[in-house]
Design a protein around this motif. Structure first.
Motif, PDB file in Angstrom:
ATOM      1  N   SER A 181      17.127  20.946  44.562  1.00  0.00           N
ATOM      2  CA  SER A 181      18.309  20.660  45.388  1.00  0.00           C
ATOM      3  C   SER A 181      19.485  20.134  44.575  1.00  0.00           C
ATOM      4  O   SER A 181      20.558  19.884  45.137  1.00  0.00           O
ATOM      5  N   ALA A 182      19.314  19.955  43.282  1.00  0.00           N
ATOM      6  CA  ALA A 182      20.341  19.309  42.468  1.00  0.00           C
ATOM      7  C   ALA A 182      21.644  20.110  42.455  1.00  0.00           C
ATOM      8  O   ALA A 182      22.724  19.562  42.671  1.00  0.00           O
ATOM      9  N   ALA A 183      21.553  21.409  42.192  1.00  0.00           N
ATOM     10  CA  ALA A 183      22.769  22.218  42.078  1.00  0.00           C
ATOM     11  C   ALA A 183      23.577  22.182  43.372  1.00  0.00           C
ATOM     12  O   ALA A 183      24.807  22.027  43.357  1.00  0.00           O
ATOM     13  N   GLY A 184      22.905  22.306  44.523  1.00  0.00           N
ATOM     14  CA  GLY A 184      23.601  22.282  45.806  1.00  0.00           C
ATOM     15  C   GLY A 184      24.265  20.941  46.063  1.00  0.00           C
ATOM     16  O   GLY A 184      25.412  20.889  46.547  1.00  0.00           O
ATOM     17  N   GLU A 185      23.573  19.830  45.752  1.00  0.00           N
ATOM     18  CA  GLU A 185      24.156  18.514  45.989  1.00  0.00           C
ATOM     19  C   GLU A 185      25.349  18.262  45.066  1.00  0.00           C
ATOM     20  O   GLU A 185      26.348  17.657  45.473  1.00  0.00           O
ATOM     21  N   VAL A 186      25.234  18.716  43.829  1.00  0.00           N
ATOM     22  CA  VAL A 186      26.360  18.542  42.894  1.00  0.00           C
ATOM     23  C   VAL A 186      27.566  19.346  43.375  1.00  0.00           C
ATOM     24  O   VAL A 186      28.708  18.876  43.321  1.00  0.00           O
ATOM     25  N   MET A 187      27.342  20.558  43.886  1.00  0.00           N
ATOM     26  CA  MET A 187      28.452  21.363  44.396  1.00  0.00           C
ATOM     27  C   MET A 187      29.105  20.694  45.597  1.00  0.00           C
ATOM     28  O   MET A 187      30.334  20.702  45.737  1.00  0.00           O
ATOM     29  N   THR A 188      28.306  20.099  46.482  1.00  0.00           N
ATOM     30  CA  THR A 188      28.865  19.383  47.644  1.00  0.00           C
ATOM     31  C   THR A 188      29.729  18.221  47.198  1.00  0.00           C
ATOM     32  O   THR A 188      30.847  18.016  47.699  1.00  0.00           O
ATOM     33  N   ALA A 189      29.216  17.444  46.248  1.00  0.00           N
ATOM     34  CA  ALA A 189      29.991  16.308  45.725  1.00  0.00           C
ATOM     35  C   ALA A 189      31.262  16.785  45.038  1.00  0.00           C
ATOM     36  O   ALA A 189      32.327  16.169  45.160  1.00  0.00           O
ATOM     37  N   LEU A 190      31.161  17.905  44.339  1.00  0.00           N
ATOM     38  CA  LEU A 190      32.322  18.459  43.631  1.00  0.00           C
ATOM     39  C   LEU A 190      33.423  18.849  44.619  1.00  0.00           C
ATOM     40  O   LEU A 190      34.614  18.585  44.391  1.00  0.00           O
ATOM     41  N   ARG A 191      33.035  19.475  45.725  1.00  0.00           N
ATOM     42  CA  ARG A 191      34.030  19.871  46.726  1.00  0.00           C
ATOM     43  C   ARG A 191      34.720  18.656  47.335  1.00  0.00           C
ATOM     44  O   ARG A 191      35.935  18.673  47.584  1.00  0.00           O
ATOM     45  N   LYS A 192      33.969  17.590  47.590  1.00  0.00           N
ATOM     46  CA  LYS A 192      34.558  16.380  48.160  1.00  0.00           C
ATOM     47  C   LYS A 192      35.591  15.769  47.216  1.00  0.00           C
ATOM     48  O   LYS A 192      36.694  15.400  47.625  1.00  0.00           O
ATOM     49  N   LEU A 193      35.228  15.650  45.947  1.00  0.00           N
ATOM     50  CA  LEU A 193      36.141  15.030  44.988  1.00  0.00           C
ATOM     51  C   LEU A 193      37.353  15.903  44.717  1.00  0.00           C
ATOM     52  O   LEU A 193      38.471  15.402  44.539  1.00  0.00           O
ATOM     53  N   ASP A 194      37.147  17.209  44.686  1.00  0.00           N
ATOM     54  CA  ASP A 194      38.266  18.119  44.418  1.00  0.00           C
ATOM     55  C   ASP A 194      39.275  18.092  45.570  1.00  0.00           C
ATOM     56  O   ASP A 194      40.465  18.326  45.372  1.00  0.00           O
ATOM     57  N   ALA A 195      38.806  17.789  46.776  1.00  0.00           N
ATOM     58  CA  ALA A 195      39.696  17.731  47.937  1.00  0.00           C
ATOM     59  C   ALA A 195      40.469  16.418  48.016  1.00  0.00           C
ATOM     60  O   ALA A 195      41.430  16.309  48.776  1.00  0.00           O
ATOM     61  N   ASP A 196      40.052  15.417  47.236  1.00  0.00           N
ATOM     62  CA  ASP A 196      40.720  14.110  47.240  1.00  0.00           C
ATOM     63  C   ASP A 196      41.905  14.163  46.271  1.00  0.00           C
ATOM     64  O   ASP A 196      41.729  14.295  45.059  1.00  0.00           O
ATOM     65  N   GLU A 197      43.121  14.042  46.802  1.00  0.00           N
ATOM     66  CA  GLU A 197      44.319  14.171  45.966  1.00  0.00           C
ATOM     67  C   GLU A 197      44.464  13.021  44.977  1.00  0.00           C
ATOM     68  O   GLU A 197      45.143  13.171  43.954  1.00  0.00           O
ATOM     69  N   SER A 198      43.852  11.878  45.253  1.00  0.00           N
ATOM     70  CA  SER A 198      43.973  10.746  44.331  1.00  0.00           C
ATOM     71  C   SER A 198      43.090  10.906  43.101  1.00  0.00           C
ATOM     72  O   SER A 198      43.323  10.258  42.082  1.00  0.00           O
ATOM     73  N   VAL A 199      42.081  11.767  43.182  1.00  0.00           N
ATOM     74  CA  VAL A 199      41.175  11.994  42.049  1.00  0.00           C
ATOM     75  C   VAL A 199      41.841  12.970  41.090  1.00  0.00           C
ATOM     76  O   VAL A 199      42.158  14.095  41.452  1.00  0.00           O
ATOM     77  N   GLU A 200      42.062  12.544  39.844  1.00  0.00           N
ATOM     78  CA  GLU A 200      42.778  13.360  38.868  1.00  0.00           C
ATOM     79  C   GLU A 200      41.858  13.982  37.826  1.00  0.00           C
ATOM     80  O   GLU A 200      42.297  14.855  37.083  1.00  0.00           O
ATOM     81  N   VAL A 201      40.625  13.541  37.746  1.00  0.00           N
ATOM     82  CA  VAL A 201      39.653  14.154  36.843  1.00  0.00           C
ATOM     83  C   VAL A 201      38.257  13.864  37.393  1.00  0.00           C
ATOM     84  O   VAL A 201      38.024  12.818  37.996  1.00  0.00           O
ATOM     85  N   ILE A 202      37.363  14.836  37.218  1.00  0.00           N
ATOM     86  CA  ILE A 202      35.990  14.701  37.747  1.00  0.00           C
ATOM     87  C   ILE A 202      35.008  14.768  36.578  1.00  0.00           C
ATOM     88  O   ILE A 202      35.089  15.679  35.740  1.00  0.00           O
ATOM     89  N   VAL A 203      34.083  13.809  36.534  1.00  0.00           N
ATOM     90  CA  VAL A 203      33.056  13.768  35.493  1.00  0.00           C
ATOM     91  C   VAL A 203      31.698  14.047  36.137  1.00  0.00           C
ATOM     92  O   VAL A 203      31.334  13.399  37.121  1.00  0.00           O
ATOM     93  N   ILE A 204      30.990  15.029  35.610  1.00  0.00           N
ATOM     94  CA  ILE A 204      29.606  15.299  36.038  1.00  0.00           C
ATOM     95  C   ILE A 204      28.704  14.795  34.924  1.00  0.00           C
ATOM     96  O   ILE A 204      28.740  15.317  33.802  1.00  0.00           O
ATOM     97  N   ALA A 205      27.917  13.760  35.220  1.00  0.00           N
ATOM     98  CA  ALA A 205      27.171  13.066  34.171  1.00  0.00           C
ATOM     99  C   ALA A 205      25.684  13.027  34.484  1.00  0.00           C
ATOM    100  O   ALA A 205      25.277  12.851  35.640  1.00  0.00           O
ATOM    101  N   ARG A 206      24.894  13.185  33.433  1.00  0.00           N
ATOM    102  CA  ARG A 206      23.443  13.058  33.529  1.00  0.00           C
ATOM    103  C   ARG A 206      22.915  12.739  32.154  1.00  0.00           C
ATOM    104  O   ARG A 206      23.451  13.198  31.137  1.00  0.00           O
TER     105      ARG A 206
END
Length: 404
Positions: A181-206
């Motif tokens: 389920s990791a890929a699907g959950e990461v994609m969901t989180a990515l869509r949420k952050l990308d839709a937030d105008e205040s977020v200027e950069v997104i880090v995917i960390a593991r």
């Protein structure tokens, strides 16, 4: 053969269940690839129960396996495997399960080959091209972070980023970072952050892990989702040697979560040192410029024209006076020469003038009309003539005519 039923002649549940069981039993044994989850061993039995999930879609099948068969290979929850199994439909419970007779690991070589094929496919579509990379902001207003809950990667990013820039702000979205389920959950989180105008950069960390643990970050769906984001994405997966496909599509690849923290925000101490150095350089530049201009001004002021401006004016005045004096001398000389020449000409004129002749005792006789008498024939006795002498004139009368 299809069953013939109608509202008047419906089929019994057992008939349908037995029919389904018969159709499924005709499949025979098949090889199936998937990921093991929810593995458990029945109490008091030698049967292993679990779920075999599809690696790319949210679809799963239950399976059963003899404990001896399961323990012949070292597998656990999350392992990617090939199983030889026969589909069975249990009519009494209306459930479908795979009866597994053999389990094999999906070889590392096979996984790598699949990743390489996907890499070639996505590369041919241009998803990894440099021109698609978005530039990270110098100091982002808010940083979006996708990571596992209470993970070392989260601590590394937060602590190192705040150490470098204490005022940095984060919006964190937690997601599974391994498993089906990791890929699907990461994609969901990515869509949420990308839709937030205040977020200027997104880090995917593991943190680091095995090739199987990092497989979600080479998922085709996730790679395509990252390529479509409008917000710059930083990949901080595993350690330096790890290279999931996410590293290729991300706008920036960090070798570790700690490295990501260092690259997304500036170091406040380094920036303050930079400001100090720039101020010192600016001060030196301005001071140097002022010194040059001061020396240039002093050099200009030291020139005679500015140091003693009256001297040049006096020299010019003396030159003008000399020219005036020279002009006067020249004019006087010319006037003297002209006066001498005039006197000489006047003497010549006087010498040739009739008056001079008259002054020597001669006179001029003129007829009444003023004509000078040159011959005796011009007069006759009794004519009145005008006699002109040096100091005037008087009348004379002709008495007689004589020719000599």
């Amino acid at each position: 053969m299809a069953l013939e039923t109608s509202p008047e002649a419906p089929a019994a549940v057992r008939t349908i269940a037995n029919g389904i069981a018969g159709w499924i039993n005709q499949l025979g044994a098949v090889w199936v690839e998937g990921q093991l989850t929810d593995v458990s061993i029945g109490r008091g039995t030698t049967t292993v129960f679990g779920t075999l999930r599809d690696t790319d879609a949210d679809i799963s099948l239950r399976f059963t396996c003899n404990r001896r068969v399961f323990e012949t290979v070292e597998v656990h929850d999350g392992s990617r495997v090939l199983v030889h199994a026969k589909p069975n439909f249990f009519a009494r419970r209306g459930t479908l399960a795979l009866a597994v007779s053999e389990i094999r690991h999906v070889g590392i070589g096979e996984l790598l080959a699949r990743i390489e094929r996907l890499k070639q496919l996505l590369g041919a579509e241009g998803l990894f091209e440099p021109y698609r990379k978005k530039k990270l902001p110098f100091l982002p207003q808010t940083i979006g972070l996708i990571c596992g809950r209470d993970s070392a990667a989260e601590r590394d990013v937060l602590e190192n980023a705040k150490r470098r820039w204490p005022a940095v702000a984060f919006r964190i979205e937690y997601a599974s970072v391994q498993g089906p389920s990791a890929a699907g959950e990461v994609m969901t989180a990515l869509r949420k952050l990308d839709a937030d105008e205040s977020v200027e950069v997104i880090v995917i960390a593991r943190g680091g892990g095995s090739l199987e643990d990092l497989l979600p970050f080479s998922d085709e769906g996730l790679i395509r989702a990252v390529s479509k984001t409008s917000t710059p994405v930083v990949s901080a997966i595993g350690h330096e040697p790890d290279s999931p496909l996410l590293d290729l599509v991300a706008d920036l690849r960090a070798s570790t979560p700690t490295d990501a923290a260092k690259r997304i925000v500036p170091d406040v101490r380094e920036e303050l040192d930079g400001v100090r150095l720039l101020r010192e350089r600016g001060l030196r530049a301005i001071t140097s410029w002022l010194d040059r201009e001061t020396h240039a001004l002093a050099a200009i002021r030291s020139r005679p024209a500015l140091a003693a401006p009256v001297t040049d004016l006096q020299r010019r005045s003396d030159e003008v006076a000399a020219l005036i004096e020279r002009s006067r001398r020249t004019l006087t000389h010319r006037l003297d020469r002209a006066s001498d020449d005039l006197a000489h000409r006047l003497a010549s004129v006087r010498a040739l003038s009739p008056k001079a002749t008259l002054e020597r005792g001669y006179s001029v006789l003129q007829l009444a009309d003023g004509t000078a008498v040159r011959e005796v024939a011009q007069v006759a006795p009794g004519d009145l003539l005008q006699a002109r002498v040096s100091d005037g004139r008087f009348a004379v009368e002709v008495k007689s005519e004589e020719n000599t």
